[in-house]
Scaffold this motif. Sequence first.
Motif, short mmCIF file in Angstrom:
data_model
loop_
_atom_site.label_atom_id
_atom_site.label_comp_id
_atom_site.label_asym_id
_atom_site.label_seq_id
_atom_site.Cartn_x
_atom_site.Cartn_y
_atom_site.Cartn_z
N ILE A 46 0.88 -1.31 -0.02
CA ILE A 46 -0.08 0.03 0.00
C ILE A 46 0.55 1.24 -0.18
O ILE A 46 1.68 1.41 0.88
CB ILE A 46 -0.99 -0.16 1.17
N SER A 87 -10.41 -9.00 -3.06
CA SER A 87 -9.70 -8.26 -3.91
C SER A 87 -8.20 -7.63 -3.43
O SER A 87 -8.28 -7.38 -2.01
CB SER A 87 -10.35 -7.20 -4.63
N GLN A 89 -7.51 -4.61 -3.57
CA GLN A 89 -8.06 -3.16 -3.05
C GLN A 89 -8.82 -3.54 -1.60
O GLN A 89 -8.31 -2.77 -0.65
CB GLN A 89 -8.99 -2.72 -3.94
N ALA A 92 -6.16 -4.36 0.83
CA ALA A 92 -5.31 -3.07 1.02
C ALA A 92 -5.95 -2.10 2.08
O ALA A 92 -5.46 -1.59 3.11
CB ALA A 92 -5.16 -2.43 -0.25
N GLN A 93 -7.29 -1.81 2.03
CA GLN A 93 -8.12 -1.04 3.09
C GLN A 93 -7.87 -1.77 4.32
O GLN A 93 -7.77 -1.02 5.29
CB GLN A 93 -9.32 -1.02 2.64
N ARG A 106 -10.54 5.39 -0.91
CA ARG A 106 -10.53 4.85 -2.21
C ARG A 106 -9.03 4.34 -2.45
O ARG A 106 -8.16 4.84 -1.82
CB ARG A 106 -10.78 6.08 -3.35
N VAL A 107 -9.03 3.33 -3.26
CA VAL A 107 -7.85 2.36 -3.50
C VAL A 107 -7.62 2.40 -4.98
O VAL A 107 -8.51 1.93 -5.47
CB VAL A 107 -7.85 0.92 -2.80
N ASP A 108 -6.45 2.89 -5.68
CA ASP A 108 -6.22 2.65 -6.94
C ASP A 108 -5.15 1.73 -7.20
O ASP A 108 -4.19 1.65 -6.62
CB ASP A 108 -5.71 4.04 -7.64
N PHE A 109 -5.27 0.85 -8.29
CA PHE A 109 -4.48 -0.28 -8.76
C PHE A 109 -3.26 0.52 -9.33
O PHE A 109 -3.49 1.57 -10.13
CB PHE A 109 -5.01 -0.99 -9.79
N THR A 125 0.81 -6.82 -5.68
CA THR A 125 -0.03 -5.88 -6.29
C THR A 125 0.37 -4.34 -5.64
O THR A 125 0.13 -4.36 -4.46
CB THR A 125 -1.29 -5.94 -6.28
N VAL A 127 -0.80 -0.81 -4.83
CA VAL A 127 -1.96 -0.08 -5.00
C VAL A 127 -1.87 1.36 -4.09
O VAL A 127 -0.97 1.50 -3.47
CB VAL A 127 -3.40 -0.52 -4.19
N ALA A 129 -3.50 4.00 -1.80
CA ALA A 129 -4.57 4.50 -0.93
C ALA A 129 -4.70 6.22 -1.10
O ALA A 129 -3.97 6.88 -1.19
CB ALA A 129 -4.04 4.22 0.49
#
Length: 186
Positions: A46, A87, A89, A92-93, A106-109, A125, A127, A129
């Motif tokens: 993250i 997922s 995302q 990650a959260q 929000r989380v973006d790839f 992955t 991402v 945050a």
Amino acid sequence: MNDPSRIPADAAAPVETLYEGRWLSLRKRGRWEYAERNNPGGAVIILAVTPADKVLFVEQYRVSILQNTIEMPAGLVGDLAGQADESAQLAAQRELEEETGWRCRRVDFVHCGPSSSGMSTEMITFVRARELEKVGPGGGDETENIVVHEVPRREAGAWLFARAAEGYSIDPKLFAGLWFIEHADG
């Protein structure tokens, strides 16, 4: 992309399981030995920058290398019971809040690739945050003892080298993460 003349002959050999644990398995294909994550989702790293423009890092002791490490918040995807299809995302959260006490809206790839292509099948992955809000102390779950570091973005690289000079293990992926923060900001 995969030139057949460059693929080793034993790449098509059957896979043997040498050991299977809860989180990792050791496999062999031909002359190649490698580790495989038993969770299908891999891992997520993250990239988190607070509203005060500070990068979030976590410090924890890693038994595999017998050393304190500095890392970005991260975790396994789909490692919780009943969450195998989680997922990156969502993981990650969950991990960001658990480890650092920061929640993101929000989380973006950003990017996905192998953690160590010669040693493991694990895919990581990255991402980003977004829209962070401090909601708790962090520190990880009951099995972890995480220290959270909030480092001004402009000082992050120098801060990491200073921690290395003090004897911390610095995950080299942190430098990729800092590059992504600066250059993959969509």
